[in-house]
Write a protein that holds these residues in place. Sequence first.
Motif, short mmCIF file in Angstrom:
data_model
loop_
_atom_site.label_atom_id
_atom_site.label_comp_id
_atom_site.label_asym_id
_atom_site.label_seq_id
_atom_site.Cartn_x
_atom_site.Cartn_y
_atom_site.Cartn_z
N VAL A 15 -5.41 -0.79 4.54
CA VAL A 15 -6.20 0.43 4.74
C VAL A 15 -6.08 0.90 6.19
O VAL A 15 -5.89 2.10 6.46
CB VAL A 15 -7.68 0.20 4.36
N THR A 35 -12.49 1.87 5.20
CA THR A 35 -12.41 3.16 5.90
C THR A 35 -13.65 3.35 6.79
O THR A 35 -13.54 3.80 7.94
CB THR A 35 -12.25 4.32 4.89
N GLY A 67 0.83 -1.20 0.00
CA GLY A 67 0.00 0.00 0.00
C GLY A 67 0.87 1.25 0.00
O GLY A 67 2.09 1.16 -0.04
N ASP A 77 -2.85 2.58 6.82
CA ASP A 77 -2.81 3.88 6.18
C ASP A 77 -3.56 4.92 7.03
O ASP A 77 -3.14 6.07 7.15
CB ASP A 77 -3.46 3.75 4.79
N GLU A 104 -11.18 0.34 -0.29
CA GLU A 104 -10.73 1.52 0.46
C GLU A 104 -11.91 2.21 1.14
O GLU A 104 -11.85 2.54 2.32
CB GLU A 104 -9.99 2.49 -0.47
#
Length: 314
Positions: free
Chosen positions: A288, A246, A198, A291, A242
């Motif tokens: 994800v 999220t 990622g 991140d 994503e």
Amino acid sequence: MATRSIAFTEVGDGCHAYLQGDGGWGWSNAGLIVGDGTSLLVDTLYGLDLTAAMLQSMTPITNVAPIDTVVNTHANGDHCYGNEMMGTATVIASLATAEEMPSVTPALMAGLNAAPGEVGDLFRSFFGEFNFDGIELRLPDQTFSGRLTIDVGGREVELIEVGPAHTAGDTIVVVPDAGVIYTGDILFIGGTPVVWAGPISNWIAACDLMLASNCDTIVPGHGPITDKAGVREVRDYLAFVETEATAQHAAGIDAFDAARALAAALGTHATFGDFGEFGRITVNVDAVYRDLDPTYQTPDIIEQFRRMASIEHP
Ligand SMILES: [Zn+2]
């Protein structure tokens, strides 16, 4: 071992693809770009036996235009474990790929495949068809960052680093005069993309770059030859993951619980429901979460494979 359909086929002017069946775990594709009296090989395969068979099938071409250059698209073994077979050819990769390559050695994989008990059974269920014994990992001779243009017997070949995405240093190989792109594992066709590194945003940007190009013959790292429709499908999957992961993160849901929820949603999805290796969603949700929260701890590699197996075989 199941019989796999192996094909070596010309996909564009002087651009060939070596395709290994359905492109499941470790069954990667490679490419051969032929110029005047010389060729460039895109990726070696997951071991010496597989790479030897591939090189043998290429001899009608490489007897006239020998492989003087090899590009490793990324550091996963199914794209570089055959490098030691490549003799005097110059092996090129991005610097990030060259640095990542020693992190998963053939000896480590051989050890996991031979391990007793649950861990060995787990790894054999993914990689038991491959032979990692006695492979010397040959690292790249030359590295680059960003972009590198190579002359292959009078034709221009462009290497574009698009990682970190699938791994730390993914590279796509573009042949403008033939309208062909070799994507490495920036594309899985028929299988599920796996986001080891990622961020997903880099991978989506790589898809956008290919969609904006003049190339419409696209050789994925795994699975059959595709075109821009295939790129769009992978892009859509990544955007879906994503967005959904999220939302799960914002709701305070545990990553593995989120992965199981997404696996259920993906299973009935009109486009993504048919993707193989769908357990990779757990690795993708981890990417994800990492991140969104740099302190998020990704499970170790054994636990990641346990989770993928448990999603696919609950
Ligand atoms: Zn691969």
